[in-house]
Enzyme design. Structure first.
Site, PDB file in Angstrom:
ATOM      1  N   HIS A 228      36.845  46.210  31.300  1.00 55.75           N
ATOM      2  CA  HIS A 228      35.579  46.352  31.765  1.00 55.75           C
ATOM      3  C   HIS A 228      35.785  46.916  33.428  1.00 55.75           C
ATOM      4  O   HIS A 228      34.865  46.627  33.822  1.00 55.75           O
ATOM      5  CB  HIS A 228      34.713  44.952  31.537  1.00 55.75           C
ATOM      6  CG  HIS A 228      34.877  44.165  31.994  1.00 55.75           C
ATOM      7  ND1 HIS A 228      35.245  42.982  31.403  1.00 55.75           N
ATOM      8  CD2 HIS A 228      33.882  44.306  33.444  1.00 55.75           C
ATOM      9  CE1 HIS A 228      35.805  41.929  32.729  1.00 55.75           C
ATOM     10  NE2 HIS A 228      35.447  42.220  33.331  1.00 55.75           N
ATOM     11  N   GLY A 336      35.946  38.247  39.596  1.00 54.00           N
ATOM     12  CA  GLY A 336      37.116  38.361  40.133  1.00 54.00           C
ATOM     13  C   GLY A 336      38.681  37.622  39.527  1.00 54.00           C
ATOM     14  O   GLY A 336      39.636  38.216  39.261  1.00 54.00           O
ATOM     15  N   SER A 338      38.568  38.711  36.153  1.00 58.34           N
ATOM     16  CA  SER A 338      38.547  39.292  34.457  1.00 58.34           C
ATOM     17  C   SER A 338      39.727  39.901  34.464  1.00 58.34           C
ATOM     18  O   SER A 338      40.322  40.288  36.083  1.00 58.34           O
ATOM     19  CB  SER A 338      37.522  40.502  34.756  1.00 58.34           C
ATOM     20  OG  SER A 338      36.484  40.020  34.118  1.00 58.34           O
TER      21      SER A 338
END
Length: 384
Positions: A228, A336, A338
């Site tokens: 993502h 952040g 991820s």
């Protein structure tokens, strides 16, 4: 890795494994060989301290647990092969320090115990539960359903519903259809899952467009991260804003993984950043930890955090769509983080996808298993 200024040299040394705001903690020097009758430490003192902080252990207890979890991971493979169709899942029991293997055939129990594991006799095999979960995967879930996973301890498929939405008609309808699909248990969770990307922050080593994420693990030729965070063809910039690489492959939703190739001037290293909490960690493989095992995460926002593996093969119902075959943990995370690294000891586990909560009040976080990413893109993990 791109050569850089002395101010960021510590970050640059580990950049392609992790990401950071500010300077990184330097790695430890090599230790002298230990006598043959002294077991080497299971992990660095910093890692043991981090586990003690987040798991309520003493450093000595954390070291003992890591050794037991490593042994359990080895037993799990043998137990799965030995029990065949009778296998019904397994998990690590922290209280006993041993793996527990569920089986549907009493005749298999003695063989499993001979391997060094405890057993539990249950009704449904792992294959039965996987088939039931697959039926749920074919359903469309409302936002009030956080996800579902096979739970070997409950010997059922557990559907997690958001507590505030549990009485919503759409949620109740989904639960009814789920129960018709096979053995299902309903549990409540405090919040709905969300991904952990964040807006651009100056000085971060990895961002694309206006999204900041964290690098997962170095592979030969680049690194893996969350899908993502960017689409195939998207340009990636490093902490200094210079061109770093390109997304070569990305999948989200359905999956949440991506592969980024790096430009010349950057190189990969088998390291996960410790953020000064612990020494930077070497990655030595990707053996999968069992449910119940301790696990730690490195990310650019909340740095180094630890917890336990809560579930595997979970379907996570994000607002953007469902993501399948995820692993759920009790580790907290925030925007952040991820794409960042999940480790069990020195073994790579996966890249941070999303979760609910935060690192002040607590929460849960899911990761995309790293071995699936490596297999999907034909990558080779960079190991020490």
């Amino acid at each position: 890795m791109k050569r850089t200024t002395p101010l960021r040299a510590a970050v640059a040394a580990a950049l392609l494994l992790t990401v950071g705001l500010g300077a990184a903690h330097a790695g430890t020097a090599g230790a002298a060989p230990l006598p043959e009758d002294v077991a080497p430490p299971a992990a660095s003192a910093g890692l043991l301290d981090a586990m003690a902080r987040d798991l309520g252990l003493t450093p000595a207890g954390a070291e003992e647990r890591l050794r037991a979890e490593k042994a359990a991971a080895e037993v799990e493979k043998e137990a799965r092969e030995r029990t065949g169709a009778a296998y019904a899942g397994s998990w690590f029991d922290p209280a006993g320090g041993r793996l527990v293997v569920a089986v549907t055939d009493r005749a298999e129990e003695a063989g499993v115990r001979a391997l060094g594991a405890d057993t539990r006799l249950v009704r449904h095999s792992a294959a039965d539960l996987d088939r039931a979960k697959a039926r749920l995967d074919a359903l469309r879930a409302p936002a009030g359903v956080a996800g579902w996973h096979v739970d070997p301890r409950a010997n059922s498929v557990v559907v997690d519903v958001v507590r505030a939405e549990r009485h919503a008609p759409a949620v109740r309808s989904f639960v009814e259809r789920a129960r018709a699909a096979g053995p299902v248990t309903v549990a409540e969770t405090a919040g709905a899952p969300r991904t952990y990307a964040a807006g651009t922050v100056g000085g971060d080593p990895y961002y694309t467009g206006n999204v900041r994420c964290s690098i997962g693990f170095s592979v030969h030729g680049g690194f893996v991260t969350a899908g993502h965070c960017g689409r195939a063809g998207a340009a990636v910039r490093g902490w200094d804003g210079s061109a770093m690489g390109t997304f070569q492959g990305s999948s989200f939703p359905g999956d949440d993984y991506a592969y980024v190739s790096v430009h010349s001037g950057w190189w990969t290293v088998p390291v996960v950043l410790g953020w000064g909490t612990i020494p930077d960690q070497l990655v030595r493989g990707s053996a999968e930890a069992p449910v119940g095992a301790s696990i730690c995460r490195s990310g650019s926002t909340t740095h180094w955090r630890c917890g336990t593996v809560l579930a595997k093969n979970e379907t996570v119902n994000y607002s953007q769509g469902a993501v399948y075959q995820m692993t759920k943990t009790s580790v907290c995370a925030e925007g952040g983080d991820s794409g960042g690294s999940f480790l069990s000891g020195d073994q790579a586990q996966g890249v941070t996808s999303g979760g609910w909560g935060n690192c002040s009040s607590g929460g849960e976080t899911w990761f995309q298993p790293v071995n699936e990413i490596l297999a999907r893109y034909g990558l080779r993990l960079h190991t020490a």
